[in-house]
Design an enzyme around this catalytic site. Structure first.
Site, PDB file in Angstrom:
ATOM      1  N   SER B 322     -60.834 -77.232 -44.175  1.00 50.37           N
ATOM      2  CA  SER B 322     -61.387 -75.810 -44.042  1.00 50.37           C
ATOM      3  C   SER B 322     -62.768 -75.678 -44.703  1.00 50.37           C
ATOM      4  O   SER B 322     -63.528 -75.041 -44.306  1.00 50.37           O
ATOM      5  CB  SER B 322     -60.599 -74.897 -44.896  1.00 50.37           C
ATOM      6  OG  SER B 322     -59.219 -75.041 -44.150  1.00 50.37           O
ATOM      7  N   HIS B 365     -53.829 -62.792 -40.189  1.00 55.43           N
ATOM      8  CA  HIS B 365     -54.692 -61.975 -40.837  1.00 55.43           C
ATOM      9  C   HIS B 365     -55.014 -60.588 -40.545  1.00 55.43           C
ATOM     10  O   HIS B 365     -56.002 -59.861 -40.917  1.00 55.43           O
ATOM     11  CB  HIS B 365     -55.909 -62.802 -41.176  1.00 55.43           C
ATOM     12  CG  HIS B 365     -55.526 -64.092 -42.079  1.00 55.43           C
ATOM     13  ND1 HIS B 365     -55.658 -65.367 -41.549  1.00 55.43           N
ATOM     14  CD2 HIS B 365     -55.626 -63.909 -43.379  1.00 55.43           C
ATOM     15  CE1 HIS B 365     -55.354 -66.245 -42.474  1.00 55.43           C
ATOM     16  NE2 HIS B 365     -55.245 -65.469 -43.851  1.00 55.43           N
ATOM     17  N   CYS B 378     -59.522 -68.338 -42.323  1.00 55.30           N
ATOM     18  CA  CYS B 378     -58.299 -67.942 -41.311  1.00 55.30           C
ATOM     19  C   CYS B 378     -58.943 -68.960 -40.153  1.00 55.30           C
ATOM     20  O   CYS B 378     -59.806 -69.281 -39.492  1.00 55.30           O
ATOM     21  CB  CYS B 378     -58.634 -66.611 -40.723  1.00 55.30           C
ATOM     22  SG  CYS B 378     -57.950 -66.193 -39.204  1.00 55.30           S
TER      23      CYS B 378
END
Lengths: 363, 604
Positions: B322, B365, B378
């Site tokens: 990420s 989310h 996300c």
């Protein structure tokens, strides 16, 4: 057994030259070993005294008697050589030493005396102009048996030092062209085969670096190069006694034995080399010219073989120090440290004196 | 009959003897001429050679320069050490000498012989080191037998010492005996056999400064090769001291964080690129390598499965996970694929190109914009971006933002990493690029590989809102020019053209990730505006993961955190990876927080 006439006929000049050369040698030995343990000059001096006594004692025995029994001496020497090959103490990598109470003796050196006597006996009845095949082969065989035994020890230097005796005998006996060519061919073949099969690596390198010493200055060429540097840097007057940097600084190997003449060259210079050569030359000249003072053929042979033996060793050693001959491990007779060699040379000269003092005797 | 002998004719053999004597006279003349040539004509040549023999040149080894941290604390120094050497020239009998020396030093004669044989070609008077790092007892034992053993000498030499052991070992590197191959190289032309040279790290990179200048002593030596008198002496000059950008406390803290966890930490100043801490675990104690005689230990370390000699900050290749999301966001904003108001709805999963893709939060989310996508990391938002941006553009932006190129840090061995594109795949795997792979790359998975230092440089670039920086271990204002590893050529990287506003949007997301309710909130430090991004990079392929799950074995991801502080006028970048550490928020972020906190307390 020595009457007054004989005593008067002892060649005192020859003994004087012999002792003078030995004393010069002791002085150089001192310079090249005074910082080493084991007082070499004093030992050499003791050896000189012992050798001198042996020389005098040896004079009491008529050389003709010695020649008569020469075959027994020869066989005893061979037996000893064979025995030490089997049981010998290993000293300095070779089995050539017999330990006595105070000194050590190399039987291979003494063998030379036995050989001189035996060859003189063989050629004494021989009167042809050139050497016939039978005598030639027989004498060569008699020489090569001990040479082979000594080479097996392995002490190639001493073995090589025996060969001039045979050379001397052949020169006197006379060689026709065929014999001469045969000997040369044999020498080349034996040399080549020996180089290939029998020489140890270090010996082979010694021969190779004779030709190319600069190739490998720190390997086996090192000895030759350092010796040449020592001689060359001596110049005309030398660096002074005890002041040779090569010898004093350990750059020169085997300074008090095989390379003693390099110490002479470095410390005493060209002047010193000439003086010592002149002194040595006087000794050799007196030996060679003694052939005219023999009453018989045996005597001529004995004197000549002794002269050739010492001369060849001298030349081999001196030419080795300036790189004209491979490092063969042959000491400089009389000058190098080493008791057996000194004793042998004194006994050899004793034989010459023996012949000369008995020249007017009627038997 | 006998009487006749007296009168026999001996003239023939006497004549032969006299001819022989004449030849001998000739040889004597030749002999004297030869000596004339050598001693008189070639005198100068040989005299010079003999002088060179008598005067011995002894090299005086210089001390290496010290290495300090940015506040002058000495991290690497020199201590006195004794070494025992054999001078072959003084041996009377080699084998006997080896045996005596071996007995005295408690070594095997074979070891001594082997050692001497290694330097067979060296001059006979040159000492060959047979043992170093002698204890005082050993020195005393040898000194007592000095006169029995002229072939053995004891020499004092400065020895490199790392007083903190394994501390910053990957930064410093280590010293080892120069190899025959290195002896041939130009940069080592003044070095000698047996010298110790830097093999990695700063010790290698700044070898030319640290090494100093060898001194020289001209000595007259005695018959045993011992010094009698010194004719002249040029003292050795100590190598230049080097001040590193490292901060001792931060480095120590970084290493404490990694203690017994494989991973890497980089702490850097974003403005100057100065590296305040560079830690990699497992590490090693460089003191153990300086010894010339324990290669087994070194080989053990070389072959260890944990690769303790590898500096993971520049040589560890990891999937970014990420922490690649800011790159995607910047690409999306710059290409106008999305803007600050573009919203995607996250329901916890998505079918892309016929394949189900999940968000890490299975309940989803809800609607997310670009800031909250970074804040909450996300996945769905970035899958949507991945559908809209071509892989060639993604790789172009990745390169622009610091991946796929060397950072040009001043220690050798840096790896490039991998930014994949269709051309790479065709070349290496001989397969076409599948669109699904772009979706993986969009969340930092797939073949993408980065080093922790690249991530730190990338983070600095975001903190600087687009200004690039070159990381450096040498302190910026130390007055010594930075030296780059030879292997680093200058490449033409794509020029950065991203507007400041795009960076501000991403920074806002990273700030919220730490300070609001985001994934990196464990890195929050009071009174310090930390911005950060976590990552949990998959280590294994999904098939392998399924298999592991069936065997009921725990699958742990690599745990990433990268961030900077404060938000305005940033002073520090922290990048941290813990291998198999699990989620980035749980493992890496709190550790990063400790580093931010320490920095704030020390420097604010």
């Amino acid at each position: 057994m020595i009457d007054q006439t004989q005593f008067r006929n002892i060649d005192w000049i020859l003994i004087g030259l012999l002792v003078l050369n030995t004393l010069v040698g002791i002085a150089v030995i001192y310079s090249s070993s005074h910082y080493l343990p084991g007082n070499y000059p004093l030992k050499q001096l003791l050896w000189m005294v012992v050798s001198l006594i042996a020389l005098i004692v040896f004079l009491y025995l008529d050389y003709n008697v010695l020649v008569t029994y020469s075959l027994y001496f020869y066989v005893i020497c061979l037996a000893i050589l064979a025995l030490i090959l089997v049981f010998g103490r290993l000293i300095a990598g070779t089995k050539s030493w017999i330990r006595l109470e105070f000194f050590q003796i190399q039987p291979s050196e003494i063998t030379k005396i036995a050989l001189i006597l035996l060859l003189a006996k063989l050629f004494s009845d021989f009167k042809a102009r050139t050497i016939p095949k039978r005598e030639g082969v027989l004498s060569a065989a008699l020489v090569f048996v001990p040479v082979f035994l000594i080479a097996l020890q392995p002490d190639l230097g001493t073995a090589l030092g025996v060969l001039p005796i045979l050379l001397g005998a052949f020169i006197l006996a006379g060689m026709n062209k065929r014999t001469l060519i045969l000997i040369l061919i044999a020498a080349v073949v034996v040399g080549a085969v020996g180089y290939g099969f029998f020489l140890k690596d270090y010996q082979r390198e010694r021969i190779t670096t004779l030709v190319f010493p600069e190739e490998d200055p720190l390997g086996s060429g090192y000895h030759i190069l350092q010796s040449k540097i020592a001689v060359g840097s001596g110049g005309l007057l030398g660096k002074g006694y005890l002041k040779g940097s090569q010898s004093q600084l350990h750059f020169l190997p085997a300074r008090h034995t095989d390379f003693i003449f390099a110490v002479v060259g470095e410390e005493l210079g060209f002047i010193g080399v000439v003086l010592i050569c002149v002194l040595y030359f006087l000794l050799l000249a007196r030996l060679f010219l003694s052939v005219n003072s023999s009453r018989d053929r045996v005597g001529v042979y004995i004197i000549f073989m002794v002269a050739v033996m010492i001369t060849c060793q001298f030349f081999i050693n001196v030419f080795m120090t300036i790189g004209f001959f491979p490092i063969a491990g042959i000491p400089l007779p009389l000058l190098s440290y080493g008791g057996s060699s000194l004793l042998t040379n004194y006994l050899a000269v004793s034989l010459v004196l023996n012949v000369k003092m008995r020249r007017f005797v009627n038997i | 009959m006998k009487n006749n002998k007296i009168y026999e004719d001996l003239s023939l053999i006497q004549m032969r003897a006299q001819v022989t004597f004449a030849i001998v006279v000739g040889v004597f003349v030749f002999l004297l001429l030869s000596f004339w040539k050598i001693q008189i004509l070639d005198y100068q040549k040989f005299w010079k050679k003999s002088e060179a023999n008598r005067i011995r040149q002894i090299a005086l080894p210089p001390q290496r320069g010290l290495i300090t941290d940015r506040n002058g604390k000495i991290l690497v120094k020199n201590i006195a050490s004794f070494k025992a050497s054999i001078i072959r020239e003084n041996c009377k009998d080699y084998d006997e000498a080896y045996e005596r020396v071996a007995r005295l030093l408690n070594l095997q004669p074979d070891v001594v012989k082997e050692r001497v044989d290694k330097y067979k070609s060296a001059p006979l008077f040159q000492p060959i080191v047979v043992m170093d790092d002698l204890t005082h007892e050993e020195v005393a034992r040898i000194e007592a037998r000095k006169h029995e053993l002229p072939e053995l000498i004891i020499q004092l030499e400065p020895k490199r010492n790392y007083p903190f052991g394994a501390f910053a070992s990957h930064v410093f590197g280590y010293l080892q005996e120069i190899s025959p191959a290195e002896m041939e190289m130009e940069q080592y032309q003044n070095r000698r056999l047996g010298d110790l040279v830097g093999k990695t790290g700063v010790e290698k990179q700044y070898e030319h400064l640290l090494v100093g200048t060898e001194g020289q002593s001209l000595q007259i030596v005695d018959s045993m090769g011992r010094e009698i008198e010194e004719i002249s002496r040029t003292d050795a000059i100590r190598g230049q001291d080097i001040m590193l950008a490292l901060d001792f406390d931060l480095q120590k803290k970084a290493e404490e964080i990694l203690e017994n966890r494989e991973g890497a930490v980089v702490v850097m100043k974003p403005k100057t690129g100065e590296i305040l801490a560079m830690a990699s675990f497992p590490n090693f104690d460089p003191n153990k390598f300086i010894n010339r005689f324990s290669p087994e230990e070194w080989i053990d370390l070389m072959n260890s499965p944990e690769f303790p000699l590898e500096n993971r900050t520049i040589r560890g290749l990891y999937s970014p996970g990420s922490i690649f999301k800011p790159t995607m966001a910047l690409a999306g904003l710059d290409l106008n694929v999305v803007n600050n108001h573009t919203m995607f709805n996250c329901r916890g999963g998505l079918i892309v190109y016929g394949q189900p893709r999940a968000c890490w939060r299975s309940e989803g989310h809800g609607p997310v914009n670009i800031t909250s996508a970074i804040e909450h990391s996300c996945n769905i938002y970035f899958y949507e971006l991945g559908k809209r941006i071509h892989i060639d553009d993604i790789s172009r932006y990745a390169r622009m933002l610091g991946f796929g190129y060397k950072t040009h840090v001043d220690i050798p061995g840096e790896k490039v990493g991998l930014v994949p594109d269709p051309e790479w795949k065709r070349r290496v795997r001989n397969e076409p690029w599948y669109p699904g792979e772009t979706i993986s790359v969009a969340i930092g998975q797939g073949p993408l590989l980065v080093t922790p230092l690249q991530v730190a440089v990338h983070t600095a670039l975001i903190a600087n809102k687009g200004r690039k920086v070159t990381p450096r271990l040498l302190k910026a204002d130390s007055g010594i020019p930075m030296s780059l590893p030879e292997e680093n050529g200058k490449e033409n990287r794509p020029r950065l053209s991203i507007p400041t506003s795009a960076f501000e949007t991403v920074i806002q997301g990273m700030w919220r990730a730490v300070n609001v309710k985001g994934t990196a909130r464990a890195a929050k430090v009071s009174q310090f505006d930390v911005c950060g991004k976590t990552g949990s990079a998959q280590v294994v392929s999904s098939e392998a993961a399924k298999k592991l799950a069936q065997q009921k074995r725990e699958i742990k991801t690599h745990s990433w955190f990268t961030g900077f502080a404060p938000r305005d006028n940033p002073e520090i970048v922290v990048t941290l990876i813990v291998e198999y550490g699990g989620g980035g928020g749980a493992t890496a972020a709190p550790s990063a927080g400790e580093l931010f906190d320490l920095y704030r307390k020390k420097y604010d």
